[in-house]
Write an enzyme that holds these catalytic residues in place. Structure first.
Site, PDB file in Angstrom:
ATOM      1  CB  THR A 165      -5.509  35.906  -9.367  1.00  0.00           C
ATOM      2  OG1 THR A 165      -5.301  36.008  -7.951  1.00  0.00           O
ATOM      3  CG2 THR A 165      -6.934  35.260  -9.778  1.00  0.00           C
ATOM      4  NE  ARG A 193      -6.778  35.694   1.228  1.00  0.00           N
ATOM      5  CZ  ARG A 193      -6.491  35.994   0.187  1.00  0.00           C
ATOM      6  NH1 ARG A 193      -6.126  35.046  -0.504  1.00  0.00           N
ATOM      7  NH2 ARG A 193      -6.923  36.987  -0.238  1.00  0.00           N
ATOM      8  CB  VAL A 194     -10.669  30.849   1.470  1.00  0.00           C
ATOM      9  CG1 VAL A 194     -11.560  30.599   0.195  1.00  0.00           C
ATOM     10  CG2 VAL A 194     -10.510  29.190   1.981  1.00  0.00           C
ATOM     11  N   GLY A 195      -9.612  33.336  -0.380  1.00  0.00           N
ATOM     12  CA  GLY A 195      -9.801  34.435  -1.022  1.00  0.00           C
ATOM     13  C   GLY A 195     -10.892  34.380  -2.275  1.00  0.00           C
ATOM     14  CG  ASP A 196     -10.769  37.537  -5.189  1.00  0.00           C
ATOM     15  OD1 ASP A 196      -9.610  37.311  -4.642  1.00  0.00           O
ATOM     16  OD2 ASP A 196     -10.844  37.435  -6.408  1.00  0.00           O
ATOM     17  CB  THR A 216      -6.508  39.293 -11.099  1.00  0.00           C
ATOM     18  OG1 THR A 216      -5.122  39.484 -10.308  1.00  0.00           O
ATOM     19  CG2 THR A 216      -6.797  40.431 -12.064  1.00  0.00           C
ATOM     20  N   GLY A 217      -6.387  40.457  -7.857  1.00  0.00           N
ATOM     21  CA  GLY A 217      -5.962  41.315  -6.915  1.00  0.00           C
ATOM     22  C   GLY A 217      -6.315  40.939  -5.644  1.00  0.00           C
ATOM     23  N   GLY A 219      -7.853  39.993  -2.631  1.00  0.00           N
ATOM     24  CA  GLY A 219      -9.103  39.210  -2.486  1.00  0.00           C
ATOM     25  C   GLY A 219     -10.013  39.940  -1.536  1.00  0.00           C
TER      26      GLY A 219
HETATM   27  N1  GLY Z   1      -7.448  37.229  -5.719  1.00  0.00           N
HETATM   28  C1  GLY Z   1      -6.680  36.276  -5.213  1.00  0.00           C
HETATM   29  C2  GLY Z   1      -6.594  36.303  -3.774  1.00  0.00           C
HETATM   30  O1  GLY Z   1      -6.607  37.422  -3.078  1.00  0.00           O
HETATM   31  O2  GLY Z   1      -6.618  35.294  -3.165  1.00  0.00           O
END
Ligand code: GLY
Length: 296
Positions: A165, A193-196, A216-217, A219
């Site tokens: 990220t 999968r969709v993250g934060d 970042t990190g 999600g």
């Molecule tokens: N922070 C990025 C993700 O987990 O997709």
């Protein structure tokens, strides 16, 4: 009342995690370029939105970062990219999730924001929207680097390079804030999968009345605590940005225990950053100071 001028200030991160030794210097140079490119726009009178878009685009174009070109691959060996952007002036926001053939997801997220309809578009629908607004798709070979293909092929979940990220927050000369975040997500993530980084309030938030944040990190952990918005609520309750960033990361660490990092900016241009990981490459430039300050 006339708008007060505070900026420009810009902060950029290149992801929290453990960086492979051969990438440390390359990534420092990338962060430096991103924050400098963003500042140039701000100094020329550009908006905070333009600056964070430019800074994140710079890192998407740099294969040393897990965003755009150089993003990590999902379980099927494909790229699926997430990004979001938010304008603190009016709470306008745009996000895209799981797009496969877009070189600069942050530009597509901005186009979603400017269109003023849905805030989040994913997958094929996001691709159709890109075509409609004139953002061309690229070949997957443009995005997938040899390094990421090799990481995927060896399927090392516990390898020496687990950063993810990129993001930026900025305050422009007119006192407006913005934030943007972009990622390839997690190595070997489930397809779809969709993250934060695609979710407003989780990976990205900006509100002139509160501040701006990019995360970042992990999600899933960031989503559960709506980390960006949570940190900005700490700010609003009177904590300074550094304390708010540390408290947000501390709370996530205590309650969920995942690896994360965050950068923050308040409406006065004060900076906060925190991580619970070995590294999080960051850079900032405050008030026309041409030399970026770098942090690991
Ligand atoms: N922070 C990025 C993700 O987990 O997709």
């Amino acid at each position: 009342m006339a708008a007060r001028s505070f900026g420009p200030v810009i902060v950029v991160h290149g992801g929290a995690g453990k960086v492979a030794p051969d990438l440390v210097e390359v990534r420092r140079a990338g962060i430096r370029a991103a924050v400098t490119n963003g500042l140039q726009l701000l100094t020329a009178g550009g908006s905070a939105v333009e600056a964070v878009e430019q800074a994140v685009k710079t890192l998407e174009d740099d294969p040393a970062f897990n965003a755009g070109r150089g993003a990590c691959l999902n379980r099927d060996g494909e790229i699926e990219l997430d990004a979001s952007i938010m304008d603190g002036r009016n709470l306008a926001a745009g996000a895209i999730g799981a797009v496969k053939r877009i070189a600069n997801p942050v530009m597509l997220a901005r186009a979603v924001m400017e269109a003023g309809g849905p805030v989040l578009l994913v997958g094929e629908g996001a691709g159709q929207f890109a075509a409609a607004v004139g953002i061309a798709e690229c070949g997957v070979d443009v995005l997938i680097t040899k390094r990421q293909r090799a990481r995927w092929a060896t399927m090392r979940e516990d390898n020496a390079e687990s950063v993810g990220t990129v993001g930026a927050v900025a305050l422009d000369r007119t006192g407006h804030l913005a934030a943007a975040t972009s990622t390839g997500g997690l190595l070997l993530k489930a397809p779809g999968r969709v993250g934060d980084s695609a979710l407003i309030g989780c990976g990205t938030y900006a509100d002139d009345q509160r501040g701006a944040a990019s995360c970042t990190g992990d999600g899933e952990a960031i989503i559960k605590l709506a980390l960006a918005k949570t940190a900005l609520e700490f700010l609003q309750n009177g904590e300074d940005p550094m304390a708010a960033a540390r408290r947000a990361v501390g709370e996530l660490t205590a309650r969920i225990g995942a690896e994360v990092g965050i950068i923050l900016l308040d409406r006065y241009g004060r900076i906060g950053m925190a991580r619970n990981t070995a590294q999080m490459a960051c850079a900032c430039i405050r008030n026309d100071n041409a030399d970026p300050e770098l942090f690991d």
